[in-house]
Write a protein that holds these residues in place. Structure first.
Motif, PDB file in Angstrom:
ATOM      1  N   SER A   1       0.786  -1.345  -0.348  1.00  0.00           N
ATOM      2  CA  SER A   1      -0.193   0.163  -0.173  1.00  0.00           C
ATOM      3  C   SER A   1       1.067   1.028   0.118  1.00  0.00           C
ATOM      4  O   SER A   1       0.341   2.066   0.751  1.00  0.00           O
ATOM      5  N   PHE A   2       2.173   1.566  -0.563  1.00  0.00           N
ATOM      6  CA  PHE A   2       3.015   2.233  -1.115  1.00  0.00           C
ATOM      7  C   PHE A   2       2.391   3.801  -1.350  1.00  0.00           C
ATOM      8  O   PHE A   2       2.327   2.978  -3.235  1.00  0.00           O
ATOM      9  N   GLU A   3       2.011   4.365  -1.433  1.00  0.00           N
ATOM     10  CA  GLU A   3       1.611   5.799  -1.711  1.00  0.00           C
ATOM     11  C   GLU A   3       2.513   6.985  -1.297  1.00  0.00           C
ATOM     12  O   GLU A   3       3.131   7.241  -0.394  1.00  0.00           O
ATOM     13  N   PRO A   4       2.454   7.625  -2.335  1.00  0.00           N
ATOM     14  CA  PRO A   4       3.368   9.125  -1.857  1.00  0.00           C
ATOM     15  C   PRO A   4       2.311   9.855  -0.759  1.00  0.00           C
ATOM     16  O   PRO A   4       1.526  11.156  -0.889  1.00  0.00           O
ATOM     17  N   HIS A   5       2.143   9.527   0.481  1.00  0.00           N
ATOM     18  CA  HIS A   5       1.604  10.201   1.611  1.00  0.00           C
ATOM     19  C   HIS A   5       1.917  10.980   2.111  1.00  0.00           C
ATOM     20  O   HIS A   5       0.819  12.197   2.218  1.00  0.00           O
ATOM     21  N   ALA A   6       2.823  11.874   2.025  1.00  0.00           N
ATOM     22  CA  ALA A   6       3.075  13.306   2.674  1.00  0.00           C
ATOM     23  C   ALA A   6       2.515  14.011   1.285  1.00  0.00           C
ATOM     24  O   ALA A   6       1.622  15.284   1.905  1.00  0.00           O
TER      25      ALA A   6
END
Length: 406
Positions: free
Chosen positions: A128-133
């Protein structure tokens, strides 16, 4: 292989139940994985009480170890404390349980996994790797000078460099990561998985729920599941509900399942013209959601538009599709907007182009006239959202590590 699975959400959080547990069940059935240490991060009330983990899991293979966030201090200080204290606690767990590999759920969990790697060199993967920042910045939740944004963005850069495997939730983001220089063999796309049978349309439950709520069996019903605000529309969502009611006529009914305060939600609904008899608002346990989805005819997914939204995979869209519901979805959301435009399964709107709203509602109406629409839309969940995608990713990225750690 001994695996530490780190969830950034609490044990009882809806995201843990809906997105983490299906993957945890896959992992417990994997022979190459001998032991699993399941770690959650508990905040608020759950941080100070006993938690029970067990149903549906093999507890002689899985050990549960919550990390408890400190309370009674400002949110920013609380998060800073988490990222100072939790890596040390995780390092102690890695040593005590002889962990071979860390698997973090989400980029914030991946940040903690990276901080553990710095001290122990324990290999780590991030699903579930996403550009969270960027999500938080573009949604207005964080500012560009916020320490949380600055640190999270840096930690995401380190995850891209050092994780042995990344599992983005959208093909759009996999392509972006490759363009940024992440080696393609280290990346497998895994959209947020749904246990499709759990959410499949049930005509009996449809009748029961409608009867309990006093909704005519023939009435058109829309449903919204989730929060308002942050990365989701707030006032705009209620305007969209109003437009749907105007389109479908006086028989239209709305179901809202949300953690937001019920009184506030009802006040906002009243402001756009809904009477109390037209709406049902509750905070439903995740196990009850499928029954409400069966009672509905279509669903709303009102996610704020932003450039990084192309890289997300809303779990609610997968659950809606599994129930056979066409989705009224914001343009530019993950791979889902493209899937709807290419394969069906709903309609796309863009509030910057107001004419798209009535057009999308008409498209939903047309779909509802098709006799097999629920069956056809369920197939989208089968093709794009089943846990089989996670199984393939584990086989490609995680299991090769078993031979290296044996």
């Amino acid at each position: 292989m001994n695996l530490l699975f780190l969830s950034y959400w609490g044990l009882e959080d809806g995201l843990t139940v809906s997105t983490v547990f299906p993957h945890l069940r896959l992992l417990q059935e994997t022979p190459e994985i001998k032991r699993i240490l399941f770690v959650t991060i508990e905040r608020g009330a759950s941080a100070s009480r006993e938690l029970r983990f067990a149903p549906g899991f093999v507890t002689d293979k899985i050990t549960f170890a919550p990390l408890r966030s400190r309370q009674n201090q400002p949110l920013l200080l609380n998060k800073i404390d988490d990222f100072v204290r939790f890596p040390n606690e995780l390092i102690a767990l890695v040593k005590a349980h002889r962990i071979d590999v860390l698997l973090g759920r989400g980029a914030p969990a991946g940040a903690l996994a990276y901080l553990v790697w710095k001290k122990t060199k324990t290999p780590f993967l991030v699903e579930s790797f996403e550009p969270h920042a960027d999500y938080m910045l573009e949604s207005g939740v964080w500012k560009s000078y916020d320490p949380r944004y600055l640190f999270q963005r840096y930690w995401e850069k380190k995850q891209k460099q050092l994780a042995v495997g990344l599992m983005p939730v959208a093909e759009n983001y996999r392509r972006q990561l490759v363009q940024e220089g992440v080696p393609a063999p280290r990346i497998v796309t895994v959209p947020c998985s749904v246990n499709v049978p759990d959410f499949s349309f049930d005509p009996t439950r449809r009748q029961q729920v409608r009867a309990r709520l006093g909704i005519n069996q023939a009435a058109p019903v829309g449903i919204y599941v989730g929060k308002f605000g942050d990365i989701y529309y707030d006032a705009e969502a209620f305007d969209l509900f109003r437009d749907a009611a105007a389109h479908f006529g006086p028989q239209f009914r709305l179901l809202v399942l949300t953690p937001n305060p019920e009184a506030e939600v009802r006040a906002k609904l009243a402001k756009v013209g809904f009477g109390p008899e037209q709406v049902f608002v509750t905070k439903a346990p995740h196990a009850e959601v499928p029954g409400y989805l069966s009672a509905a005819d279509f669903a709303f997914a009102t996610i704020k538009p932003a450039e990084c939204r192309r890289f997300c995979s809303p779990i609610k869209v997968g659950e809606y599709w599994a129930a056979g519901l066409p989705v009224l979805l914001t343009e530019g959301v993950g791979d889902d907007s493209d899937i709807i435009q290419q394969e069906g399964g709903g309609a796309i709107f863009n509030l910057e182009r107001p004419a798209t709203v009535p057009a999308a509602l008409q498209q939903i109406s047309t779909l509802l006239q098709q006799p097999k629409y629920r069956v056809d839309i369920r197939e989208l969940a089968v093709r794009h959202r089943t846990v089989a995608r996670a199984q393939e990713a584990y086989e490609q990225l995680l299991l090769p590590l078993a031979s290296q750690t044996a």
